[in-house]
Design a protein around this motif. Structure first.
Motif, PDB file in Angstrom:
ATOM      1  N   LEU A  18      36.963 -16.683 -20.225  1.00  0.00           N
ATOM      2  CA  LEU A  18      35.636 -17.198 -20.417  1.00  0.00           C
ATOM      3  C   LEU A  18      34.573 -16.915 -19.304  1.00  0.00           C
ATOM      4  O   LEU A  18      34.828 -16.474 -18.397  1.00  0.00           O
ATOM      5  CB  LEU A  18      35.525 -18.625 -21.092  1.00  0.00           C
ATOM      6  CG  LEU A  18      36.392 -18.983 -21.979  1.00  0.00           C
ATOM      7  CD1 LEU A  18      36.487 -20.612 -22.190  1.00  0.00           C
ATOM      8  CD2 LEU A  18      35.998 -18.449 -23.363  1.00  0.00           C
ATOM      9  N   MET A  19      33.159 -16.896 -19.742  1.00  0.00           N
ATOM     10  CA  MET A  19      32.056 -16.652 -18.995  1.00  0.00           C
ATOM     11  C   MET A  19      31.428 -18.222 -18.464  1.00  0.00           C
ATOM     12  O   MET A  19      30.501 -18.492 -19.008  1.00  0.00           O
ATOM     13  CB  MET A  19      31.206 -15.792 -19.234  1.00  0.00           C
ATOM     14  CG  MET A  19      31.780 -14.557 -19.487  1.00  0.00           C
ATOM     15  SD  MET A  19      30.553 -13.215 -19.946  1.00  0.00           S
ATOM     16  CE  MET A  19      30.138 -13.868 -21.732  1.00  0.00           C
ATOM     17  N   PRO A  20      31.814 -19.001 -17.657  1.00  0.00           N
ATOM     18  CA  PRO A  20      31.494 -20.382 -17.364  1.00  0.00           C
ATOM     19  C   PRO A  20      30.024 -20.508 -17.204  1.00  0.00           C
ATOM     20  O   PRO A  20      29.278 -21.045 -17.401  1.00  0.00           O
ATOM     21  CB  PRO A  20      32.411 -20.722 -16.285  1.00  0.00           C
ATOM     22  CG  PRO A  20      33.734 -20.018 -16.335  1.00  0.00           C
ATOM     23  CD  PRO A  20      33.263 -18.673 -16.845  1.00  0.00           C
ATOM     24  N   VAL A  21      29.396 -19.507 -16.228  1.00  0.00           N
ATOM     25  CA  VAL A  21      28.078 -19.371 -15.843  1.00  0.00           C
ATOM     26  C   VAL A  21      27.205 -19.140 -17.136  1.00  0.00           C
ATOM     27  O   VAL A  21      26.071 -19.949 -17.151  1.00  0.00           O
ATOM     28  CB  VAL A  21      27.726 -18.601 -14.784  1.00  0.00           C
ATOM     29  CG1 VAL A  21      27.993 -17.259 -15.272  1.00  0.00           C
ATOM     30  CG2 VAL A  21      26.500 -18.700 -14.062  1.00  0.00           C
ATOM     31  N   SER A  22      27.579 -18.479 -18.101  1.00  0.00           N
ATOM     32  CA  SER A  22      26.959 -18.149 -19.229  1.00  0.00           C
ATOM     33  C   SER A  22      26.853 -19.502 -20.134  1.00  0.00           C
ATOM     34  O   SER A  22      25.913 -19.912 -20.712  1.00  0.00           O
ATOM     35  CB  SER A  22      27.437 -17.102 -20.049  1.00  0.00           C
ATOM     36  OG  SER A  22      27.233 -15.894 -19.185  1.00  0.00           O
ATOM     37  N   ILE A  23      28.106 -20.047 -20.132  1.00  0.00           N
ATOM     38  CA  ILE A  23      28.113 -21.379 -20.925  1.00  0.00           C
ATOM     39  C   ILE A  23      27.337 -22.459 -20.232  1.00  0.00           C
ATOM     40  O   ILE A  23      26.761 -23.419 -21.071  1.00  0.00           O
ATOM     41  CB  ILE A  23      29.592 -21.858 -20.898  1.00  0.00           C
ATOM     42  CG1 ILE A  23      30.413 -20.906 -21.604  1.00  0.00           C
ATOM     43  CG2 ILE A  23      29.801 -23.226 -21.653  1.00  0.00           C
ATOM     44  CD1 ILE A  23      32.090 -21.062 -21.635  1.00  0.00           C
ATOM     45  N   GLU A  24      27.218 -22.488 -19.117  1.00  0.00           N
ATOM     46  CA  GLU A  24      26.417 -23.474 -18.361  1.00  0.00           C
ATOM     47  C   GLU A  24      24.747 -23.147 -18.659  1.00  0.00           C
ATOM     48  O   GLU A  24      24.134 -24.226 -18.939  1.00  0.00           O
ATOM     49  CB  GLU A  24      26.153 -23.434 -16.920  1.00  0.00           C
ATOM     50  CG  GLU A  24      25.705 -24.298 -16.019  1.00  0.00           C
ATOM     51  CD  GLU A  24      25.955 -24.696 -14.636  1.00  0.00           C
ATOM     52  OE1 GLU A  24      26.098 -25.480 -14.032  1.00  0.00           O
ATOM     53  OE2 GLU A  24      25.628 -23.293 -14.126  1.00  0.00           O
ATOM     54  N   ARG A  25      24.431 -22.022 -18.699  1.00  0.00           N
ATOM     55  CA  ARG A  25      23.036 -21.851 -19.315  1.00  0.00           C
ATOM     56  C   ARG A  25      22.985 -22.316 -20.599  1.00  0.00           C
ATOM     57  O   ARG A  25      21.892 -22.927 -21.018  1.00  0.00           O
ATOM     58  CB  ARG A  25      22.822 -20.366 -19.010  1.00  0.00           C
ATOM     59  CG  ARG A  25      22.453 -19.967 -17.701  1.00  0.00           C
ATOM     60  CD  ARG A  25      22.317 -18.538 -18.009  1.00  0.00           C
ATOM     61  NE  ARG A  25      21.877 -17.669 -16.432  1.00  0.00           N
ATOM     62  CZ  ARG A  25      21.715 -16.323 -16.387  1.00  0.00           C
ATOM     63  NH1 ARG A  25      21.764 -15.572 -17.321  1.00  0.00           N
ATOM     64  NH2 ARG A  25      21.742 -15.821 -15.041  1.00  0.00           N
TER      65      ARG A  25
END
Length: 436
Positions: free
Chosen positions: A379-386
């Motif tokens: 997954l891409m946690p930083v994109s999920i955070e955004r």
């Protein structure tokens, strides 16, 4: 079976800190009082069937299933019911709790008898009556997992013996101390569920267990041993399936949808024990460790024993406690109350001192990408955070946040110490609420 590098998922290296690995399990004396919650599993809580003043015995049914997705609950002690109270669980749910004052005799109920099993149906019924849930942490009712549909086929039974969390050694001690019942449990599940192949997957940092089970595998020809990398989170269900047999569990699907059943090694060991003795799940092997406890050790404790009693038995608290965890430091839950009781799927209690529990300051994301590189399910946690910050549910769904196994790799590796796993958890909740 050799490790195929191309098939390995990512993850992180964490300090093992397994100081109790060579500490034999000690039975902890029954405390003067236990508090047994009616919710110790995923699904609907049980309904208590005893009342204040009733005398109860070890192994006696005290909580009946109130739904189809549930596991019954039994008394871990003999004594007198003092109250039917309510409590807030570590997951934030509220449930009934049966408070029992013990009498010290540990008299066993006459209902405790080895079950008669001669078919899949009688095996599933026995597992249901035993009260077994997944002992690796999730608490999934075992009889539900094993009761596969006639249209489904379990090609593989994977025994999860990774125990990849730091500090915890209770499963390792299970392998060394309850070997015969593990073998019997494996054989029973394979026979009655109709499974083609059994594989026990053990993390590389447990050479004694690996050697012992490889020898048993060669002698019995009943199962295979797969050696996992010493890397966190090799014990996560989706990760261990992919690493062991190369199959991917799609979003929204279960292991059985890819022909697999995964069971924790302690769960399988309990199956063997229950079929032999008929004693339901009333006690649990746990690791007690951390910088704030006087004596780290492995204990066998009665379900319902409070964390306070455990701390006292282990010599008490030394210095200041910074945090008490139920489970490991990566996926465990911080406790708000030392009166919290041990339940079925607890495998450790960690008493961290102030230094171990100190939280590091969160700073701005530097877009380094380490969280995405470490994520075992890509997954891409930083994109999920955004997406979460902007409440963009369509974007969250597209980023497959529901695949997150909440292992904590992203938060652990983040140089900015962003609460990424908490954001992922909140994102999944937001998607559920949106669907409703």
């Amino acid at each position: 079976m050799s490790i195929t590098k191309a098939r390995l998922l990512k993850g992180i290296h964490v300090a093992h800190a397994k100081s109790t690995e060579n500490t034999q399990t000690i039975p902890m004396p029954v405390p003067s009082r236990v508090s047994i919650p009616m919710l110790q599993h995923l699904g609907a809580p049980c309904k208590s069937i005893v009342k204040p003043g009733d005398r109860v015995l070890v192994g006696q049914l005290i909580g009946e299933c109130a739904g189809t997705f549930c596991a019954p609950i039994h008394s871990s002690v003999s004594g007198t019911v003092k109250a039917i109270d309510s409590m807030v669980t570590t997951s934030g749910d509220s449930c009934e709790v049966v408070v029992i004052e013990t009498d010290g005799t540990q008299e066993v109920s006459s209902d405790v008898k080895a079950p008669v099993v001669n078919s899949k149906e009688s095996f599933i019924e026995a597992i249901k009556n035993s009260g077994l849930v997944g002992l690796g942490g999730a608490g999934f009712p075992a009889w539900v997992k094993l009761n596969i549909k006639p249209t489904q086929k379990a090609e593989y039974l994977i025994i999860n013996a990774a125990e990849c969390e730091p500090y915890i050694t209770s499963d390792y001690r299970e392998m060394l101390e309850n070997t015969e019942d593990i073998l019997a449990g494996m054989a029973a599940v394979k026979k009655y569920i109709g499974i083609d192949k059994v594989i026990i997957s053990i993390e590389k940092n447990k050479p004694k267990a690996i050697e012992m089970f490889q020898k048993l595998a060669a002698e019995t020809k009943a199962f295979e041993v797969y050696v996992l990398q010493s890397k966190y989170p090799k014990g996560a269900e989706k990760v261990i399936i992919y690493d062991t047999i190369g199959r991917t569990v799609p979003e929204g699907k279960l292991p059985i949808d890819v022909g697999t059943i995964v069971m924790n090694v302690a769960s399988v060991g309990f199956v063997g024990t229950y079929l032999r003795t008929g004693m339901p799940l009333t006690q649990k092997r746990i690791t007690v460790d951390g910088g704030a406890i006087a004596k780290a050790q492995n204990l066998m404790v009665a379900i319902g024993t409070s964390i306070t009693h455990i701390a006292e038995y282990c010599g008490g608290i030394k210095g200041e406690v910074g945090k008490v965890l139920m489970g490991g430091p990566m996926m465990g839950l911080a406790l708000y109350n030392m009166d919290t009781p041990v339940i079925k799927n607890n495998n450790a209690v960690l008493f961290f001192d102030e230094k171990q529990a100190k939280e590091q300051k969160t700073t701005l994301c530097i877009r380094c990408g380490k969280c995405g590189y470490a994520c075992p399910v890509r997954l891409m946690p930083v994109s999920i955070e955004r997406a979460f910050e902007s409440k963009d549910t369509e974007r969250l769904a597209a980023l497959k946040v529901n695949l997150c196994i909440e292992c904590g790799c992203c938060s652990y590796i983040c140089p900015a110490k962003r609460p990424l796993v908490q954001t992922n958890r909140a994102s999944k909740k937001l998607l559920r609420e949106t669907k409703k």
